[in-house]
Motif scaffolding. Structure first.
Motif: not given
Length: 371
Positions: A171-180, A185-188, A199-200, A257-261
């Motif tokens: 909780a409170g982390d910043r997450l980037a999701v590359h590809g929706c 979308l599940s990750a979002v 951030v999507a 903090d976490v970014s997902v391809d």
């Protein structure tokens, strides 16, 4: 029973009658009520994976996101009986290896991948056999219907494992999701449920609108960014290619903090890596295409300088389902909200082709297994 079979790579699947499976001693047979159509099915249909000795053979029954009801069990199965409502993970462990015993059955040395190997026929079929059923089958909660469970079956649980177990998103982390697409979308949605600010990133405004509905706090369309003249080359920027990472870092006060391809092409992988803050974590979920053939160049010196972690993530062990179900129950998050269409078995080939054109929104689920 009806089943969809891979005849030739990139050609329509053969939908025809095949013998229904009978359970071996440790197996269960599940009547498939719903099965998602996933980009991993598209990779298999296209014949990708040869570069990793992972090409799905012709003659394979595809489909790896099933939910349904047990109809028969072998004599050695103790935990399940006909009538049980279940979800079937695609990564099937043997239940006995050191990885399985430690709760990492998704990387079982003797595991099988449902729908991708000859000894694990898939679930684009009216029935599917599940090996080592006592270990691999997961009881479905009463509040989770089959269609929503199929949406959860690969992409959702993959996103959960990537965020909660591989990246330890908090909780409170910043997450980037590359590809929706489906997994993005599940990750979002799950990132939002875990308390992250999300951030999507996607080139499709409709996909971004759906990401916003599912909990994204900020949206980035690379087509809107153009060149970035003042790209920070110290942080891995190189002009236009740095536009997305620069925008993500602006939106996250210095980087995610976490970014997902969640897609698997070279551009999204590198953008994701460059989007993280010092000591941040990139998680690779998307599989590469013929263009990359399993290899993507990375800014390794920059990653070393800022102690950026690069981790892979595949599926989810069956032992993690209780934690995922508990999160969904506690937060009232509905994986069924990702389902954009329900289709018949005969429509799968056309939807696989649409995945190749990036012309799918959300998650499509086969519910007409006899059609």
């Amino acid at each position: 029973m009806r089943a969809a079979i891979l005849r030739e790579y990139g050609e329509p699947l053969a939908v025809r009658d095949v013998p229904a499976p009978e359970p071996g001693p440790g197996e269960a047979v599940v009547r498939v009520e719903a099965c998602g159509v996933c980009r991993s099915d598209w990779h298999a249909w296209m014949g990708h994976g040869e570069w990793a000795d992972d090409r799905v053979p012709r003659g394979q029954v595809l489909g790896h996101e099933p939910a349904g009801e047990v109809v028969a069990v072998g004599r050695s199965v103790d935990r399940f009986a006909p009538g049980d409502r279940v979800v079937v993970p695609f990564s099937l462990g043997d239940g006995t290896c050191p990885y399985c015993r430690r709760g990492h059955g998704n990387v079982c040395a003797d595991g099988r991948a449902l729908g991708f190997e000859p000894d694990a026929p898939g679930a684009f079929a009216e029935r599917v056999a599940v090996p080592n059923a006592d270990y691999n089958l997961v009881e479905r909660p009463s509040w989770l219907d089959a269609t929503a469970a199929a949406a959860l079956g690969c992409r959702y649980m993959t996103a959960y494992h990537a965020l909660a177990e591989r990246a330890d998103l908090s909780a409170g982390d910043r997450l980037a999701v590359h590809g929706c697409g489906g997994v993005g979308l599940s990750a979002v949605q799950l990132g939002d449920a875990l308390g992250a600010r999300v951030v999507a990133v996607d080139v499709d405004d409709d996909a971004l609108a759906l990401a916003s509905d599912l909990g994204a706090d900020a949206l980035v369309n690379p087509a809107d960014l153009g060149d970035t003249a003042d790209a920070d080359t110290d942080r891995g920027g190189d002009g236009a290619a740095a536009a997305v990472p620069e925008r993500v870092r602006d939106l996250t006060n210095g980087g995610a903090d976490v970014s997902v391809d969640a897609l698997g092409i070279a551009e999204t992988c590198r953008n994701s890596v460059r989007s993280v803050r010092p000591r941040g974590t990139h998680v690779q979920v998307g599989l590469t295409t013929e263009a990359e053939r399993g290899e993507v160049s990375l800014p390794t010196d920059w990653m070393t300088r800022w102690e950026v972690s690069f981790v892979g993530s595949r599926g989810m062990p069956p032992t993690s389902y209780d934690d995922l179900f508990a999160l969904l129950d506690a937060t009232d998050v509905d994986p069924g909200a990702l389902v954009s269409d329900e289709i018949g078995l005969s429509a799968v080939s056309a939807r696989l082709a649409a995945l190749g054109e990036y012309d799918v929104r959300g998650v499509e689920v086969v519910t007409g297994l006899s059609e």
